[in-house]
Design a protein around this motif. Sequence first.
Motif, PDB file in Angstrom:
ATOM      1  N   ALA A 141       0.831  -1.214   0.000  1.00  0.00           N
ATOM      2  CA  ALA A 141       0.000   0.000   0.000  1.00  0.00           C
ATOM      3  C   ALA A 141       0.856   1.251   0.000  1.00  0.00           C
ATOM      4  N   GLU A 187      -5.962   3.944  -1.003  1.00  0.00           N
ATOM      5  CA  GLU A 187      -5.415   2.598  -1.169  1.00  0.00           C
ATOM      6  C   GLU A 187      -6.265   1.806  -2.158  1.00  0.00           C
ATOM      7  N   GLU A 196     -11.911   1.554  -3.682  1.00  0.00           N
ATOM      8  CA  GLU A 196     -11.096   2.388  -2.793  1.00  0.00           C
ATOM      9  C   GLU A 196     -11.241   1.844  -1.378  1.00  0.00           C
ATOM     10  N   ASN A 198      -9.657   2.609   1.705  1.00  0.00           N
ATOM     11  CA  ASN A 198      -9.323   3.279   2.967  1.00  0.00           C
ATOM     12  C   ASN A 198      -9.933   4.679   3.076  1.00  0.00           C
ATOM     13  N   THR A 201      -9.666   6.568   6.308  1.00  0.00           N
ATOM     14  CA  THR A 201      -8.352   6.896   6.878  1.00  0.00           C
ATOM     15  C   THR A 201      -7.389   7.497   5.854  1.00  0.00           C
ATOM     16  N   MET A 202      -7.862   7.847   4.672  1.00  0.00           N
ATOM     17  CA  MET A 202      -6.956   8.312   3.618  1.00  0.00           C
ATOM     18  C   MET A 202      -6.211   9.589   4.032  1.00  0.00           C
TER      19      MET A 202
END
Length: 371
Positions: A141, A187, A196, A198, A201-202
């Motif tokens: 990642a 991610e 997509e 994350n 939490t991106m």
Amino acid sequence: MAWSGTPLIDRRDFLRAAGAGFAAALAPRAWAETLATDAVFATAFVKRDGGFGAAVLSEAGKILHAVDLPDRGHDVTFDPVSKRSVVFARQPGTFAVVFDHARRDKPLTIASIAGRHFFGHGVFSSDGAMLYATENDFDNAAGVVGIYDARAKFSRIGEFPTYGMGPHELLLLGDGRTLAIANGGIETHPDYGRAELNIATMKPSYTLVDRITGDLVEKHELPPALHQLSIRHMDRDQAGTVWFGCQYRGPATDRPALVGRAARGKELELLEMPLDVLSGFRNYIGSVAANAATGTVAVTSPEGNSLAVIDAASGRVVATRSLVEVCGLAPDGAGFMATTGAGEIVGGAGATRSEPDYVWDNHMLRIAASA
């Protein structure tokens, strides 16, 4: 909106750039059309019959010639030294195709290595010796920049980190050494297609990386409240400022700023825009292009069917236009050429040409003879 049509490059300069083989390679009609144009543009497309390719367009929007692709393309980069372009597959793509506008050489396919895929963008070094491409180290990642030796059939010779996740567009700055990288912060993994993974939490970021050493020069993150504002596409204006466009992954009712600018040694600046213009983007900027001749920057939103032109000095929106599924964008005289998913090609002078069999992809490149 005024779409003035002053010439981009002199015809004689283009002929010198393309080389004598260009005339012999084109069909007579296509060559005549090239003589009558002041600039050429490259863009990927999808044929409505299911085929994929990249096309070279005249300033009048006519297709001069095209190269087949195995799947959907995304962006095109050009090397003014060798006069070759590279079109990258849309993420998570595993190929890039090198093609010669003069058709002196057959197209060459670059395959991504195991554990990596392309993110749709790349850039050449100033001397044309190296090609740099944003890639996904998907098992870890992490974003990386793949390094390809353009003088050895584009063999992959290494990589370095982007210091972020989900890198998208990258630019070579004026010093010829520093790469500006838009890390979207999202991610993805090819096992899940374009999902997509994350969003909660991106962490998007804008980084400057030394292309020689791979060292991080600067890193800028958006405020925590904007952690879902994915930085995606960029261009550099005549003063060297990098303009970036974002795609928001938060609630659809939010209206965050979507366009910003970055200067070395300074924090990122997000532009305030009139609410009607901002709302028209539907939280999605698909392409960014700067026009050095006019000191303007344009952004497009295929989601909102919107195009806006910004004065680079003041940051003020000076013109807007509604175009269905508009995305591809490149400077054209005193305006911008734009392409749409509906097959339209709108020139800087305002004339529209339709190619109903084509769905033009997200980006367009102006090929400059003097570069």
